[in-house]
Design an enzyme around this catalytic site. Structure first.
Site, mmCIF file in Angstrom:
data_model
loop_
_atom_site.group_PDB
_atom_site.id
_atom_site.type_symbol
_atom_site.label_atom_id
_atom_site.label_comp_id
_atom_site.label_asym_id
_atom_site.label_seq_id
_atom_site.Cartn_x
_atom_site.Cartn_y
_atom_site.Cartn_z
ATOM 1 C CG PHE A 125 -1.873 1.056 1.415
ATOM 2 C CD1 PHE A 125 -2.855 1.263 0.462
ATOM 3 C CD2 PHE A 125 -1.864 1.869 2.542
ATOM 4 C CE1 PHE A 125 -3.807 2.271 0.613
ATOM 5 C CE2 PHE A 125 -2.810 2.879 2.709
ATOM 6 C CZ PHE A 125 -3.777 3.075 1.738
ATOM 7 C CG ASN A 131 7.780 16.820 2.944
ATOM 8 O OD1 ASN A 131 8.404 16.868 4.006
ATOM 9 N ND2 ASN A 131 8.354 17.063 1.772
ATOM 10 C CB ALA A 132 2.147 13.102 2.628
ATOM 11 N N GLY A 133 2.818 12.123 6.112
ATOM 12 C CA GLY A 133 2.697 10.982 7.013
ATOM 13 C C GLY A 133 1.326 11.047 7.661
ATOM 14 C CD GLN A 281 0.130 -7.859 47.438
ATOM 15 O OE1 GLN A 281 0.670 -6.952 48.066
ATOM 16 N NE2 GLN A 281 -1.026 -8.368 47.790
ATOM 17 N N GLY A 342 14.027 -8.668 33.969
ATOM 18 C CA GLY A 342 15.190 -7.938 34.480
ATOM 19 C C GLY A 342 16.346 -7.952 33.491
ATOM 20 N N GLY A 343 17.553 -8.211 33.989
ATOM 21 C CA GLY A 343 18.741 -8.225 33.131
ATOM 22 C C GLY A 343 18.594 -9.217 31.985
ATOM 23 C CD GLU A 366 -2.394 -0.660 8.846
ATOM 24 O OE1 GLU A 366 -3.587 -0.638 9.173
ATOM 25 O OE2 GLU A 366 -1.855 -1.628 8.287
ATOM 26 N N GLY A 367 -1.453 5.045 11.080
ATOM 27 C CA GLY A 367 -2.041 6.143 11.848
ATOM 28 C C GLY A 367 -1.439 6.182 13.230
HETATM 29 N N1 COS Z 1 -13.944 7.473 5.638
HETATM 30 C C1 COS Z 1 -14.511 8.133 4.600
HETATM 31 N N2 COS Z 1 -14.220 9.429 4.336
HETATM 32 C C2 COS Z 1 -13.342 10.049 5.128
HETATM 33 C C3 COS Z 1 -12.712 9.434 6.202
HETATM 34 C C4 COS Z 1 -13.052 8.075 6.457
HETATM 35 N N3 COS Z 1 -12.504 7.420 7.455
HETATM 36 N N4 COS Z 1 -11.887 10.300 6.817
HETATM 37 C C5 COS Z 1 -11.993 11.452 6.142
HETATM 38 N N5 COS Z 1 -12.873 11.303 5.117
HETATM 39 C C6 COS Z 1 -13.291 12.321 4.158
HETATM 40 C C7 COS Z 1 -13.850 13.542 4.853
HETATM 41 O O1 COS Z 1 -15.250 13.391 5.085
HETATM 42 C C8 COS Z 1 -13.562 14.649 3.875
HETATM 43 O O2 COS Z 1 -14.523 14.610 2.855
HETATM 44 P P1 COS Z 1 -15.087 15.976 2.164
HETATM 45 O O3 COS Z 1 -13.993 16.407 1.254
HETATM 46 O O4 COS Z 1 -16.313 15.537 1.470
HETATM 47 O O5 COS Z 1 -15.333 16.918 3.295
HETATM 48 C C9 COS Z 1 -12.229 14.236 3.262
HETATM 49 O O6 COS Z 1 -12.136 12.806 3.467
HETATM 50 C C10 COS Z 1 -11.064 14.920 3.922
HETATM 51 O O7 COS Z 1 -11.153 14.631 5.308
HETATM 52 P P2 COS Z 1 -10.439 15.520 6.433
HETATM 53 O O8 COS Z 1 -10.713 16.972 6.150
HETATM 54 O O9 COS Z 1 -10.807 14.968 7.763
HETATM 55 O O10 COS Z 1 -8.920 15.230 6.086
HETATM 56 P P3 COS Z 1 -7.593 15.706 6.796
HETATM 57 O O11 COS Z 1 -6.639 16.110 5.743
HETATM 58 O O12 COS Z 1 -7.895 16.655 7.906
HETATM 59 O O13 COS Z 1 -6.974 14.334 7.403
HETATM 60 C C11 COS Z 1 -6.712 12.461 8.892
HETATM 61 C C12 COS Z 1 -7.649 13.449 8.175
HETATM 62 C C13 COS Z 1 -5.686 13.137 9.767
HETATM 63 C C14 COS Z 1 -7.638 11.598 9.730
HETATM 64 C C15 COS Z 1 -6.009 11.574 7.824
HETATM 65 O O14 COS Z 1 -5.075 12.348 7.101
HETATM 66 C C16 COS Z 1 -5.302 10.369 8.430
HETATM 67 O O15 COS Z 1 -5.927 9.349 8.702
HETATM 68 N N6 COS Z 1 -3.974 10.452 8.616
HETATM 69 C C17 COS Z 1 -3.193 9.317 9.028
HETATM 70 C C18 COS Z 1 -2.730 8.584 7.819
HETATM 71 C C19 COS Z 1 -2.200 7.238 8.141
HETATM 72 O O16 COS Z 1 -2.838 6.426 8.778
HETATM 73 N N7 COS Z 1 -0.990 6.972 7.627
HETATM 74 C C20 COS Z 1 -0.406 5.716 7.724
HETATM 75 C C21 COS Z 1 -0.171 5.243 6.330
HETATM 76 S S1 COS Z 1 -0.468 3.578 6.064
HETATM 77 S S2 COS Z 1 0.929 2.662 7.115
#
Ligand code: COS
Length: 387
Positions: A125, A131-133, A281, A342-343, A366-367
């Site tokens: 996946f 810059n996108a975690g 205990q 322990g050790g 996964e978040g």
């Molecule tokens: N299911 C369906 N739709 C979802 C959703 C979900 N679980 N979460 C968000 N959405 C939708 C929202 O409703 C919103 O829709 P609209 O554009 O219609 O309003 C859109 O997606 C954007 O959502 P939101 O504004 O909440 O997005 P953000 O950029 O604020 O990010 C988080 C939300 C932080 C929750 C998200 O970026 C996240 O889960 N980050 C962690 C990522 C992660 O797990 N990384 C690990 C990678 S895999 S190892």
């Protein structure tokens, strides 16, 4: 001694027994060596494939067993009892496969799912970037149309099974001005022109799992590799994570149980001050808290996975809860197991130091557990606004 009854069907108990057998016979004997050598567990992947576990969540028409999140959690928990690095490779294959299952066309499902179900080809996946975690909508990889092709440019970071998997579900921006709504998902295959891999990352733990960059340098793929429609990529990633996160909770339960078993075994045979240390205990209280938190996590993960399988919509909050509670538990329980040994616990000749090193990733991938608290908090805010 009474155990909690989770009312498993005969078939579910078979999945538990099968996965436990693989953990005990195939994984535990080699886990220290795989960790030490940072070796990818190909032989064990073949054992898991032979046991038909890769197809658990895949529909029958594509060669799977059409089971749900719950059965997947049962398998993950037992495999994780052996080693969570090995189990992460198995789990990542479902994480990469769910987008095809949820959003793929009939033609894409027919092309990819049978091989995925048979364990012939691993899936990965590709969402995260440098810059996108946590800010998953901040991805910078782009996909543009060029005649009959899509051309992808960008780098994905820390991708589980990167380089080993053959099928990749990749999220890229097709319209940067639209933010989350401008992301689209694609299937990219190993061997596609312009697709290569970075070096294998060296990690604190989870060493039998491979983690690499995916480099998309003018990567050209056929038009029909788009998953769903343009603009659905972010929602697809979120829905995929919603199904997958209870599985990470299940991995945490399996790891916690393994650490507890080691701690009790040791505490019963280690003699200090003339008696086994389990007689003290202070030790009993630690073990009691560990056992209770593991059982609470198991009950939570199972009930949330079953709720998801009932077709409940909007599962972000409960899915986050399953991962959050169980993975915080696993970090604490593995740390306490090291303390009890322990050790010896700190030495590589006992398995608990690896368990503690491995546990840390569960609170991150996964978040992160901080992001999951945000997800839960925001859901509560919305729920109470309606009341
Ligand atoms: N299911 C369906 N739709 C979802 C959703 C979900 N679980 N979460 C968000 N959405 C939708 C929202 O409703 C919103 O829709 P609209 O554009 O219609 O309003 C859109 O997606 C954007 O959502 P939101 O504004 O909440 O997005 P953000 O950029 O604020 O990010 C988080 C939300 C932080 C929750 C998200 O970026 C996240 O889960 N980050 C962690 C990522 C992660 O797990 N990384 C690990 C990678 S895999 S190892």
């Amino acid at each position: 001694m009474a155990q909690v009854n989770y009312f498993l069907t005969e078939e579910q108990q078979m999945i538990v027994d099968l996965a436990r057998q693989i953990a005990v016979e195939k994984i535990i004997p080699v886990r220290a060596k795989l960790d030490e050598n940072e070796e990818f567990p190909w032989d064990i992947m073949k054992d898991i494939a032979q046991a038909d576990l890769f197809g658990l969540y895949v529909p029958e028409e594509y060669g799977g067993f059409e089971k749900g999140c719950f059965e997947n959690c049962l398998a993950l928990e037992q495999l994780a009892y052996g080693c969570i690095a090995v189990t992460t490779t198995f789990a990542a294959s479902a994480l990469g496969g769910y987008p095809i299952l949820l959003f793929g066309s009939d033609e894409q499902k027919a092309r990819y799912l049978p091989d995925i179900a048979a364990g012939k080809r691993l899936v990965a996946f590709g969402l995260t970037e440098a810059n996108a975690g946590s800010d998953a909508a901040g991805i910078q990889t782009t996909a543009v149309e060029d005649g009959d092709l899509w051309v992808l440019n960008g780098t994905k970071q820390w991708i589980t099974s990167g380089g080993e998997a053959e099928i990749y579900t990749i999220v890229a921006m097709t319209n940067k001005n639209k933010g989350a709504r401008g992301a689209t998902s694609f299937i990219v295959e190993k061997g596609d022109p312009g697709f290569s891999f970075g070096k294998k990352e060296r990690k604190m733990g989870l060493n039998a799992s491979s983690t690499r960059e995916l480099i998309l340098n003018g990567c050209r793929i056929p038009k029909d590799r788009i998953l769903g429609r343009k603009g659905q990529g972010f929602i697809m990633a979120m829905r995929t994570l919603d199904i997958a996160r209870p599985g990470i909770g299940a991995i945490a339960v399996g790891l916690g149980q393994a650490a507890l078993d080691e701690a009790v075994k040791y505490a019963r045979q280690r003699i200090q001050f003339g008696q086994p240390i389990i007689a003290f205990q202070a030790l009993q209280h630690m073990l009691a808290d560990m056992a209770t938190k593991i059982e609470a996590s198991r009950a939570l993960v199972y009930s949330i996975a079953r709720t998801i399988d009932e077709g409940t919509k909007d599962t972000a909050k409960i899915s986050a809860m399953a991962k959050l509670f169980a993975t915080d538990m696993a970090m604490q329980v593995t740390t306490d197991a090291v303390q009890i040994l322990g050790g010896y616990g700190y030495m590589k000749s006992y398995p608990v130091e690896k368990m503690m090193r491995d546990a840390k990733i569960l609170q991150i991938y996964e978040g992160t557990n901080q992001i999951l608290r945000n997800v839960i908090g925001q859901a509560l805010n919305k729920e109470y606004a309606k009341k």
